[in-house]
Design a protein around this motif. Structure first.
Motif, PDB file in Angstrom:
ATOM      1  N   ASP A 103      26.787 -39.525  -0.258  1.00 47.38           N
ATOM      2  CA  ASP A 103      26.880 -40.339  -1.462  1.00 47.38           C
ATOM      3  C   ASP A 103      28.401 -41.368  -1.279  1.00 47.38           C
ATOM      4  O   ASP A 103      29.362 -40.983  -1.428  1.00 47.38           O
ATOM      5  CB  ASP A 103      27.273 -39.575  -2.593  1.00 47.38           C
ATOM      6  N   THR A 104      28.325 -42.588  -0.869  1.00 44.50           N
ATOM      7  CA  THR A 104      29.337 -43.520  -0.165  1.00 44.50           C
ATOM      8  C   THR A 104      30.186 -43.737  -1.528  1.00 44.50           C
ATOM      9  O   THR A 104      31.460 -43.990  -1.126  1.00 44.50           O
ATOM     10  CB  THR A 104      28.637 -44.691   0.084  1.00 44.50           C
ATOM     11  N   ALA A 105      29.941 -43.868  -2.807  1.00 44.42           N
ATOM     12  CA  ALA A 105      30.802 -44.145  -3.786  1.00 44.42           C
ATOM     13  C   ALA A 105      31.660 -42.836  -4.044  1.00 44.42           C
ATOM     14  O   ALA A 105      32.899 -43.238  -4.124  1.00 44.42           O
ATOM     15  CB  ALA A 105      30.141 -44.403  -5.072  1.00 44.42           C
ATOM     16  N   ALA A 106      31.325 -41.785  -3.777  1.00 40.06           N
ATOM     17  CA  ALA A 106      31.879 -40.526  -3.935  1.00 40.06           C
ATOM     18  C   ALA A 106      32.994 -40.488  -3.070  1.00 40.06           C
ATOM     19  O   ALA A 106      34.016 -40.002  -3.136  1.00 40.06           O
ATOM     20  CB  ALA A 106      31.180 -39.152  -4.184  1.00 40.06           C
ATOM     21  N   ASP A 158      34.219 -42.876  -1.159  1.00 43.72           N
ATOM     22  CA  ASP A 158      35.063 -44.045  -1.533  1.00 43.72           C
ATOM     23  C   ASP A 158      36.337 -43.706  -2.351  1.00 43.72           C
ATOM     24  O   ASP A 158      37.381 -43.959  -2.291  1.00 43.72           O
ATOM     25  CB  ASP A 158      34.425 -45.311  -1.991  1.00 43.72           C
ATOM     26  N   ARG A 159      35.741 -42.901  -3.367  1.00 46.29           N
ATOM     27  CA  ARG A 159      36.616 -42.515  -4.492  1.00 46.29           C
ATOM     28  C   ARG A 159      37.710 -41.432  -3.891  1.00 46.29           C
ATOM     29  O   ARG A 159      39.022 -41.273  -4.420  1.00 46.29           O
ATOM     30  CB  ARG A 159      35.958 -41.902  -5.628  1.00 46.29           C
ATOM     31  N   ALA A 160      37.109 -40.433  -3.149  1.00 47.08           N
ATOM     32  CA  ALA A 160      37.856 -39.402  -2.852  1.00 47.08           C
ATOM     33  C   ALA A 160      38.975 -40.082  -1.703  1.00 47.08           C
ATOM     34  O   ALA A 160      40.158 -39.566  -1.569  1.00 47.08           O
ATOM     35  CB  ALA A 160      36.869 -38.222  -2.034  1.00 47.08           C
ATOM     36  N   ARG A 212      40.140 -43.202  -1.612  1.00 54.56           N
ATOM     37  CA  ARG A 212      41.368 -43.828  -2.159  1.00 54.56           C
ATOM     38  C   ARG A 212      42.262 -42.949  -2.749  1.00 54.56           C
ATOM     39  O   ARG A 212      43.377 -43.039  -2.735  1.00 54.56           O
ATOM     40  CB  ARG A 212      40.422 -44.752  -3.461  1.00 54.56           C
ATOM     41  N   HIS A 213      41.590 -41.649  -3.483  1.00 52.64           N
ATOM     42  CA  HIS A 213      42.595 -40.793  -4.119  1.00 52.64           C
ATOM     43  C   HIS A 213      43.514 -40.254  -3.248  1.00 52.64           C
ATOM     44  O   HIS A 213      44.699 -40.319  -3.430  1.00 52.64           O
ATOM     45  CB  HIS A 213      41.733 -39.592  -4.876  1.00 52.64           C
TER      46      HIS A 213
END
Length: 60
Positions: free
Chosen positions: A23-26, A28-30, A32-33
């Motif tokens: 899940d690349t979106a997840a 990416d969010r992790a 970035r965070h």
């Protein structure tokens, strides 16, 4: 399984393909965070999990 040539040694190398999807979106969010949190801290850090793959982190 595919077989290729290890460019560093000239020896056979085996390649495996996983059926597992990331899940690349997840991710990416992790990422970035973690980066924003780490670079916003007094002592700047980035978690090592973003710098090493599974094999590279084995010695640690």
């Amino acid at each position: 399984m595919r077989q290729g040539l290890n460019p560093a040694k000239g020896t056979p190398m085996h390649c495996y393909q996983s059926d597992r999807r990331l899940d690349t979106a997840a991710v990416d969010r992790a990422f970035r965070h973690d980066v924003l949190k780490g670079l916003g801290a007094r002592q700047r850090t980035i978690p090592a999990r973003w710098l090493y793959d599974h094999r590279g982190s084995a010695p640690f």
